[in-house]
Design a protein around this motif. Structure first.
Motif, mmCIF file in Angstrom:
data_model
loop_
_atom_site.group_PDB
_atom_site.id
_atom_site.type_symbol
_atom_site.label_atom_id
_atom_site.label_comp_id
_atom_site.label_asym_id
_atom_site.label_seq_id
_atom_site.Cartn_x
_atom_site.Cartn_y
_atom_site.Cartn_z
ATOM 1 N N MET A 1 -36.660 -51.617 -75.667
ATOM 2 C CA MET A 1 -37.165 -51.960 -74.365
ATOM 3 C C MET A 1 -38.421 -52.803 -74.531
ATOM 4 O O MET A 1 -39.275 -52.495 -75.346
ATOM 5 N N ALA A 2 -38.544 -53.863 -73.755
ATOM 6 C CA ALA A 2 -39.721 -54.732 -73.806
ATOM 7 C C ALA A 2 -40.939 -54.005 -73.250
ATOM 8 O O ALA A 2 -40.814 -53.151 -72.367
ATOM 9 N N LYS A 3 -42.111 -54.341 -73.758
ATOM 10 C CA LYS A 3 -43.356 -53.748 -73.275
ATOM 11 C C LYS A 3 -44.190 -54.823 -72.587
ATOM 12 O O LYS A 3 -44.169 -55.985 -72.990
#
Length: 92
Positions: A1-3
């Motif tokens: 998941m991108a942050k």
């Protein structure tokens, strides 16, 4: 998941005081709308519960909540502990 990280955009906020709400509900109406009275601490005396109309609907205001005005003028309450973890004052 991108942050992601929030952009440092100044917002206006003030601890709730009478006059900042959009209205009041009777306690029975608030409970019927989902207010958990076990966790709720009223910021006013009496059987009325202050609320703010947000983009997500009606949100009840508890003691110590901050009223935040967002980047598009929208208003919403924020619990004091979350507020202090998320924001710093530019007036220091």
């Amino acid at each position: 998941m991108a942050k992601y990280i929030k952009k440092p955009i100044p917002i206006e906020a003030v601890e709730y005081r009478v006059g900042l709400e959009d209205g009041f509900d009777d306690i029975e109406v608030a409970v019927n709308n989902g207010l958990n009275t076990d966790a709720y601490k009223s910021p006013i005396n009496g059987e009325k519960v202050p609320y703010i109309l947000t983009l997500e609907g009606k949100h009840y205001i508890s003691i110590g909540d901050y009223i935040i005005t967002g980047v598009n003028g929208e208003r919403y309450p924020c619990k004091q502990d979350i507020f202090y973890k998320t924001y710093v004052s530019l007036n220091q």
